[in-house]
Design an enzyme around this catalytic site. Structure first.
Site, short mmCIF file in Angstrom:
data_model
loop_
_atom_site.label_atom_id
_atom_site.label_comp_id
_atom_site.label_asym_id
_atom_site.label_seq_id
_atom_site.Cartn_x
_atom_site.Cartn_y
_atom_site.Cartn_z
N HIS A 9 0.71 -1.27 0.30
CA HIS A 9 -0.20 -0.23 -0.06
C HIS A 9 0.75 1.30 0.01
O HIS A 9 1.99 1.42 0.38
CB HIS A 9 -0.82 0.00 1.18
CG HIS A 9 -0.34 0.00 2.69
ND1 HIS A 9 0.29 1.56 3.05
CD2 HIS A 9 -0.08 -0.86 3.54
CE1 HIS A 9 0.65 1.15 4.18
NE2 HIS A 9 0.63 -0.13 4.56
N GLU A 79 -1.64 -7.00 8.32
CA GLU A 79 -0.31 -6.77 8.73
C GLU A 79 0.02 -7.39 9.99
O GLU A 79 -0.89 -7.86 10.73
CB GLU A 79 -0.12 -5.38 8.95
CG GLU A 79 1.67 -4.76 9.50
CD GLU A 79 2.48 -5.32 8.33
OE1 GLU A 79 2.72 -6.44 8.27
OE2 GLU A 79 3.28 -4.47 7.83
#
Length: 188
Positions: A9, A79
């Site tokens: 990202h 994550e």
């Protein structure tokens, strides 16, 4: 042979200040949005059989701005859970724990390296049949995608510590002579 395209990202306020970000669901910064739009040029002409993404806003917005259609989200792509280290920098953590290393120690109240490795192994097992249909895109986060790269080439999760991954980059996993290899890493 089909490939796995890893897409990290774009920048957030916390990634810019090097703060560990897992479950805190941040938006992209204006620079992060610019980075994500630039990925559209990098990925132009790339055909995906499927695109999977982390359910976090920063990953989904990156995919959208890069011109990708996300076919599914997967919690296994979130994550590394930093637990009590969420929002802290490594330098800050080292003031209280000078020899702490994410890749070997994990995080108190969060995940250990082998737990992250187990999630990544599930992702790779899910992808195996999809690769028969073509390239697969994964839109996610730095530490998690670094573990994907390490596990793909047969290293333990700690091997991801040897693979730097910047915001809004593209990495490619594939095969050479039938063996899993990293074809490209941390590219723009």
């Amino acid at each position: 042979m089909s490939e796995i395209i890893l897409i990290r990202h774009g920048e957030t306020t916390w990634s810019a200040s090097r703060r560990h970000t897992s479950y805190t669901d941040l938006e992209l910064t204006p620079d992060g949005e610019r980075q994500a739009r630039a990925l559209a040029g990098v990925l132009a002409g790339q055909r995906f059989a499927t695109v999977l993404a982390s359910p976090r806003r920063r990953a989904l917005r990156t995919a959208q701005l890069a011109g990708l259609t996300v076919d599914d989200t997967d919690d296994d792509l979130t994550e590394w859970n930093y637990g009590r280290y969420e929002g802290r920098t490594t330098a800050d953590i080292h003031t209280g724990r000078p020899d702490w290393d994410l890749w070997t120690d994990g995080c108190p109240g969060g995940e250990a390296p082998d737990q992250v490795g187990a999630r990544v192994d599930r992702i790779l097992a899910r992808l195996t049949p999809l690769l028969a249909q073509g390239d697969v895109g994964l839109v996610g986060h730095a530490h998690l995608l670094r573990v994907v790269g390490a596990r793909w080439i047969g290293l333990p999760p700690a091997g991801g510590g040897k693979l730097r991954l910047d915001t809004a980059t593209v990495s490619v996993l594939g095969y050479e002579h039938g063996r899993p290899v990293i074809l490209r890493w941390n590219g723009r």
